[in-house]
Structures are given as structure tokens and as C-alpha cells.
Design an enzyme around this catalytic site. Structure first.
Site, short mmCIF file in Angstrom:
data_model
loop_
_atom_site.label_atom_id
_atom_site.label_comp_id
_atom_site.label_asym_id
_atom_site.label_seq_id
_atom_site.Cartn_x
_atom_site.Cartn_y
_atom_site.Cartn_z
N LYS A 1 -8.54 -2.22 1.79
CA LYS A 1 -8.13 -0.82 1.64
C LYS A 1 -9.13 -0.08 0.75
CE LYS A 1 -3.24 -1.94 2.28
NZ LYS A 1 -1.93 -2.24 1.67
N ASP B 1 2.55 5.04 0.90
CA ASP B 1 3.14 3.92 1.65
C ASP B 1 4.43 4.36 2.37
OD1 ASP B 1 1.97 1.41 1.81
OD2 ASP B 1 2.46 0.89 -0.25
N GLN C 1 1.02 -2.85 -4.13
CA GLN C 1 0.98 -3.86 -3.07
C GLN C 1 2.16 -4.82 -3.19
OE1 GLN C 1 -1.15 -3.79 -0.53
NE2 GLN C 1 -0.47 -5.70 0.42
N1 GUN Z 1 2.47 -5.66 1.85
C1 GUN Z 1 2.40 -5.84 3.19
N2 GUN Z 1 2.20 -4.67 3.82
C2 GUN Z 1 2.16 -3.72 2.86
C3 GUN Z 1 1.97 -2.31 2.90
O1 GUN Z 1 1.84 -1.68 3.95
N3 GUN Z 1 1.97 -1.69 1.69
C4 GUN Z 1 2.14 -2.36 0.52
N4 GUN Z 1 2.15 -1.66 -0.60
N5 GUN Z 1 2.32 -3.67 0.46
C5 GUN Z 1 2.32 -4.34 1.63
#
Ligand code: GUN
Length: 295
Positions: free
Chosen positions: A52, A119, A96
Site C-alpha cells: 500500500k 477503509d 491494518q
Molecule cells: N486486513 C485485511 N484486509 C484489510 C483491509 O482492507 N484493511 C485493513 N485495515 N486491514 C485489512
């Protein structure tokens, strides 16, 4: 059979965003700034967050990675969240998941400012999504919708079976697929671990969206000819013959199921890259909304 190439489409989206960011810069505007908070050293999370942050750099966003040790307390993490909420330079951020067991995930997600919640996990944003209101749609379901849209996959009046009811994927995608719109207007069945007659359901499905996390769970004899398959599973299967000690596989027995499918997403290279592209898109939206608010 046509492959729904998430890698290709995500690159297109990133190129589109790159152009917009360059225009923002030319106009002397601030570029979007995404922050990511990672607690601990979970291998998959490190990979995702790294990816990311790298993507941000590539497209011209500012990015900040806040990597906290595994033993970070809930209070310390909430303080980070508070700081990010109050930092005018940050347009959007993510925490995350999963978080270490000693931290209450719900409490942390509730503390995120909904205006910076790229998110789309905050109840305010999830609720708005469910009510068709403008909001941040979580990156994975948003990515699936965008992939269906760009490949012009017909969803109206189709029977979509979603496998898995997680807050991040299964639940939101079941809502989006049933909403008015294109993609959407689908008749949705949401199946989960307590569903009794799953094969009966998947055999009736025009579209199967699997977000289960069980490698090669969906077999050829569970789907009908011409089905569209969206495989959201990304599981690391230990394998000593691989350099990394594992290989990545999805929920779908790709070799066999692809022979019956009209459209299918590969793993890797399907939904995964779309998730990152849509997170960037949400961050761009956050920046644009902040601009609009100020003027
Ligand atoms: N863990 C797995 N997928 C995601 C996501 O899309 N966002 C976040 N913050 N954590 C994750």
C-alpha cells in the site's frame, strides 16, 4: 472464459489517479496523504501494508507508515488514532487488521474519524454504504464492484451467492450486489459456516463470490456452466519447495472451475490488486472532500 484481470485494471486505475494527482500538483494543491498503522509483525500484514505504501509513492501520494511493536497497548494505539484524527496533513488512514489479541479491534475502529476512514470500516461509513449514501466503500468490495463494472459483467437479475459473512468482505459485498445499480440489482444469497446446503446454492448461482479463506474449497462440481467466479481468498500454504516457504492460493480450485466459468478472477492477480487501487481511490476522494469542505 475470460479472466477478470485485477492486476491490469488496478494498474489502469492507478494511472488514472496518477494523472489526477499531477493535476492537483500543477494547481498548487496539496496531494493526498495516506497513513497506515501496523501493530506487530504478521507476515501477510507486513506485505500488504508495504504494498500500500509503495503504491502511494508510485502514484504521487504522500504516505506515512506507523509501525508499532506487538506489545503496544490499546491505550497507546488509541492515542495514535487520536493523533491521526487531529493531524490536518493526513487525509485518510487505515489501521491494518488483524490487531493483536490484547487490543479491542471494535474500540479502535470506532475511534477512527469517519471522514478519514478510507477503509470504510467505521459504523457510520458502513451504515451509509448500506443506505446507498455517498461514503467510503471498503476497498475489497469496492474493488470487486469496479472489476465487474469495467468488464461489463451482467449482474442484474442474476443470482449471486456470497460465501462468508465477514464485516470486511462478505457482508458488505452482499449488500452492494443487491443494491439498485449497475453492478448490482442481483438476487443475493449470503452463505456462511452454518449454511447447510451450500452446494445446492452454489449450483444455482450465476455469480459466486467466495471470501472464506479455505484453499481450493470451491470445486468444479459445485458450480454450473457459465458461472462468474470472484475469488477473494488469499491463503499462504506452507511449501518448502518455494523460496518463500509458501505459495498463495484462493478459495477456488482454479484449474477445474475455470473450465466451466464465463469469467473468473485469478489468485494472485485478481481481487488483491484491486483492493489496493480502491484504497488509493478512497484516499483521493478523502482529499477532494477535505478541499471542498475548506472552500
Ligand atoms: N486486513 C485485511 N484486509 C484489510 C483491509 O482492507 N484493511 C485493513 N485495515 N486491514 C485489512
Amino acid at each position: 472464459m475470460e479472466i477478470l484481470d485485477g492486476k491490469k485494471v488496478s494498474n489502469q486505475i492507478k494511472e488514472e489517479i496518477t494523472v489526477e494527482v499531477a493535476q492537483m500538483k500543477e494547481r498548487g494543491e496539496k496531494v493526498p496523504h495516506l497513513a497506515a498503522v501496523l501493530v506487530g509483525n504478521d507476515g501477510a500484514s507486513l506485505t500488504y501494508v508495504g504494498s500500500k505504501v509503495r503504491s502511494c509513492k508510485k502514484i504521487g501520494f504522500d504516505s506515512t507508515l506507523i509501525h508499532l511493536p506487538e506489545e503496544t497497548t490499546e491505550e497507546e494505539l488509541l492515542e495514535q488514532v487520536h493523533n491521526l484524527n487531529n493531524d490536518p496533513d493526513i487525509d485518510g488512514y487505515i489501521v491494518q487488521l488483524p490487531l493483536p489479541n490484547h487490543i479491542d479491534e471494535e474500540k479502535v475502529l470506532m475511534a477512527v474519524d469517519p471522514d478519514k476512514d478510507v477503509d470504510g470500516f467505521h459504523p457510520t461509513n458502513f451504515g451509509k454504504m448500506a443506505l446507498d449514501m455517498e461514503t467510503f466503500i471498503s476497498a475489497t468490495p469496492f474493488g470487486i464492484m469496479e472489476l465487474l463494472k469495467r468488464y461489463k459483467v451482467e449482474t442484474e437479475g442474476k443470482h449471486t451467492v456470497v460465501i462468508g459473512r465477514s464485516h470486511i468482505v462478505g457482508r458488505p459485498i452482499s449488500i452492494l450486489m443487491s443494491q439498485k445499480g449497475n453492478p448490482g440489482n442481483s438476487t443475493v444469497t449470503l452463505a456462511h459456516s452454518r449454511t447447510k446446503n451450500l452446494k445446492e446454492l452454489t449450483l444455482q448461482a450465476d455469480i459466486v463470490i467466495s471470501a472464506l479463506g479455505v484453499p481450493k474449497f470451491l470445486k468444479e462440481d459445485m458450480v454450473k456452466e457459465g458461472v462468474t467466479i470472484i475469488d477473494v481468498g488469499i491463503t499462504r500454504v506452507p511449501d518448502d519447495s518455494k523460496e518463500k516457504g509458501y505459495y498463495i492460493t484462493g478459495d477456488v480450485d482454479y484449474e477445474a472451475v475455470s473450465k466451466k466459468a464465463s469469467y473468473i478472477t485469478p489468485v494472485p492477480g485478481g481481487v488483491g490488486p484491486m483492493t489496493i487501487a480502491m484504497l488509493l481511490k478512497n484516499t483521493l476522494l478523502a482529499r477532494e472532500r477535505h478541499n471542498t469542505k475548506k472552500s
